[in-house]
Design a protein around this motif. Sequence first.
Motif, PDB file in Angstrom:
ATOM      1  N   SER A   1       3.362  17.837  -8.997  1.00 38.30           N
ATOM      2  CA  SER A   1       3.448  16.489  -9.361  1.00 38.30           C
ATOM      3  C   SER A   1       2.842  15.513  -8.190  1.00 38.30           C
ATOM      4  O   SER A   1       2.874  16.116  -6.898  1.00 38.30           O
ATOM      5  N   THR A   2       2.481  14.459  -8.448  1.00 36.09           N
ATOM      6  CA  THR A   2       2.099  13.494  -7.250  1.00 36.09           C
ATOM      7  C   THR A   2       2.891  12.148  -7.606  1.00 36.09           C
ATOM      8  O   THR A   2       3.231  11.982  -8.744  1.00 36.09           O
ATOM      9  N   ASN A   3       3.326  11.464  -6.507  1.00 37.09           N
ATOM     10  CA  ASN A   3       3.640  10.247  -6.713  1.00 37.09           C
ATOM     11  C   ASN A   3       3.439   9.244  -5.444  1.00 37.09           C
ATOM     12  O   ASN A   3       2.865   9.918  -4.534  1.00 37.09           O
ATOM     13  N   ASN A   4       3.546   7.971  -5.611  1.00 39.60           N
ATOM     14  CA  ASN A   4       3.326   7.205  -4.544  1.00 39.60           C
ATOM     15  C   ASN A   4       4.500   6.839  -3.624  1.00 39.60           C
ATOM     16  O   ASN A   4       5.599   6.669  -4.206  1.00 39.60           O
TER      17      ASN A   4
ATOM     18  N   MET B   1       0.717  -1.105  -0.048  1.00 38.47           N
ATOM     19  CA  MET B   1      -0.128   0.185   0.006  1.00 38.47           C
ATOM     20  C   MET B   1       0.901   1.124  -0.046  1.00 38.47           C
ATOM     21  O   MET B   1       1.984   1.202   0.505  1.00 38.47           O
ATOM     22  N   THR B   2       0.365   2.297  -0.729  1.00 37.45           N
ATOM     23  CA  THR B   2       1.111   3.604  -0.785  1.00 37.45           C
ATOM     24  C   THR B   2       0.108   4.660  -0.363  1.00 37.45           C
ATOM     25  O   THR B   2      -1.067   4.572  -0.456  1.00 37.45           O
ATOM     26  N   VAL B   3       0.759   5.871  -0.327  1.00 36.26           N
ATOM     27  CA  VAL B   3       0.074   7.039  -0.035  1.00 36.26           C
ATOM     28  C   VAL B   3       0.550   8.053  -1.202  1.00 36.26           C
ATOM     29  O   VAL B   3       1.493   7.920  -1.518  1.00 36.26           O
ATOM     30  N   THR B   4      -0.246   9.030  -1.314  1.00 33.82           N
ATOM     31  CA  THR B   4      -0.036   9.883  -2.475  1.00 33.82           C
ATOM     32  C   THR B   4       0.699  11.272  -1.931  1.00 33.82           C
ATOM     33  O   THR B   4       0.333  11.678  -0.711  1.00 33.82           O
ATOM     34  N   GLN B   5       1.780  11.455  -2.425  1.00 32.25           N
ATOM     35  CA  GLN B   5       2.614  12.563  -2.078  1.00 32.25           C
ATOM     36  C   GLN B   5       2.569  13.472  -3.072  1.00 32.25           C
ATOM     37  O   GLN B   5       2.616  13.256  -4.139  1.00 32.25           O
ATOM     38  N   LEU B   6       2.403  14.876  -2.736  1.00 36.48           N
ATOM     39  CA  LEU B   6       2.571  15.978  -3.778  1.00 36.48           C
ATOM     40  C   LEU B   6       4.015  16.551  -3.588  1.00 36.48           C
ATOM     41  O   LEU B   6       4.555  16.899  -2.620  1.00 36.48           O
ATOM     42  N   SER B   7       4.567  16.877  -4.809  1.00 40.80           N
ATOM     43  CA  SER B   7       5.764  17.678  -4.691  1.00 40.80           C
ATOM     44  C   SER B   7       5.542  18.716  -5.559  1.00 40.80           C
ATOM     45  O   SER B   7       4.862  19.013  -6.598  1.00 40.80           O
TER      46      SER B   7
ATOM     47  N   ALA C   1       3.989   6.352  15.428  1.00 38.11           N
ATOM     48  CA  ALA C   1       5.108   7.451  14.718  1.00 38.11           C
ATOM     49  C   ALA C   1       4.983   6.769  13.330  1.00 38.11           C
ATOM     50  O   ALA C   1       4.472   5.719  12.895  1.00 38.11           O
ATOM     51  N   TYR C   2       5.402   7.667  12.225  1.00 35.55           N
ATOM     52  CA  TYR C   2       5.136   7.454  10.820  1.00 35.55           C
ATOM     53  C   TYR C   2       6.341   7.895   9.927  1.00 35.55           C
ATOM     54  O   TYR C   2       7.141   8.766  10.389  1.00 35.55           O
ATOM     55  N   VAL C   3       6.892   7.166   9.116  1.00 27.60           N
ATOM     56  CA  VAL C   3       8.046   7.551   8.090  1.00 27.60           C
ATOM     57  C   VAL C   3       7.410   7.242   6.875  1.00 27.60           C
ATOM     58  O   VAL C   3       6.832   6.244   6.326  1.00 27.60           O
ATOM     59  N   VAL C   4       7.670   8.300   6.044  1.00 25.30           N
ATOM     60  CA  VAL C   4       7.282   8.358   4.531  1.00 25.30           C
ATOM     61  C   VAL C   4       8.532   8.302   3.771  1.00 25.30           C
ATOM     62  O   VAL C   4       9.615   9.074   4.124  1.00 25.30           O
ATOM     63  N   MET C   5       8.558   7.363   2.760  1.00 27.04           N
ATOM     64  CA  MET C   5       9.866   7.083   2.105  1.00 27.04           C
ATOM     65  C   MET C   5       9.725   6.812   0.655  1.00 27.04           C
ATOM     66  O   MET C   5       8.723   6.271   0.550  1.00 27.04           O
ATOM     67  N   GLN C   6      10.515   7.136  -0.011  1.00 30.95           N
ATOM     68  CA  GLN C   6      10.476   6.927  -1.385  1.00 30.95           C
ATOM     69  C   GLN C   6      11.743   5.838  -1.396  1.00 30.95           C
ATOM     70  O   GLN C   6      12.774   6.202  -1.129  1.00 30.95           O
TER      71      GLN C   6
ATOM     72  N   LEU D   1       4.651  17.102   0.303  1.00 28.91           N
ATOM     73  CA  LEU D   1       3.457  17.129   1.160  1.00 28.91           C
ATOM     74  C   LEU D   1       2.446  15.806   1.057  1.00 28.91           C
ATOM     75  O   LEU D   1       2.181  15.328  -0.018  1.00 28.91           O
ATOM     76  N   ILE D   2       2.049  15.465   2.245  1.00 30.38           N
ATOM     77  CA  ILE D   2       1.010  14.476   2.416  1.00 30.38           C
ATOM     78  C   ILE D   2      -0.405  15.392   3.045  1.00 30.38           C
ATOM     79  O   ILE D   2      -0.150  16.034   4.120  1.00 30.38           O
ATOM     80  N   VAL D   3      -1.372  15.333   2.347  1.00 31.06           N
ATOM     81  CA  VAL D   3      -2.525  16.250   2.745  1.00 31.06           C
ATOM     82  C   VAL D   3      -3.978  15.330   2.638  1.00 31.06           C
ATOM     83  O   VAL D   3      -3.826  14.220   2.363  1.00 31.06           O
TER      84      VAL D   3
END
Length: 144
Positions: free
Chosen positions: A66-69, A1-7, A110-115, A47-49
Amino acid sequence: MTVTQLSVYIENKPGKLAEVISRLSAAEINIRALSLADTSDFGLVRLIVSDAEKAKKLLGEMTLVSTNNVLAVEMADRSGALSDVLAAMDNQDVNVEYMYAFAGKQPLNAYVVMQVNDIAKAEEILQKNNIGTLCDADLLESLN
């Protein structure tokens, strides 16, 4: 599963970041996580919004967006939790390209967002190690 990130690409000038944040606020879009990197000419706001589609349309009126997962990993809010996550991927040919972390609403989360270079492989490794990843709905629910 992924989340949508805005750049979001912004000029590296006073007030530009405030303009982005103000627009999101006025549209009642909640920022869940934010990372800012800069060069001499521009800044990159990740951003995660609460509403990625609405935010992309809104901010796209003023700048390049742009968006990416990306992976969002939930972990205990304790010393060593991130080390455990990274150790699971060690020597597995998964490279972390960037990450940022934030605390959850609950005091023990806690959460970590990673590419990473291979999201599917990273998800498989994390799942085998009983480390959960979140989708957009899970992340937003866990922070409400």
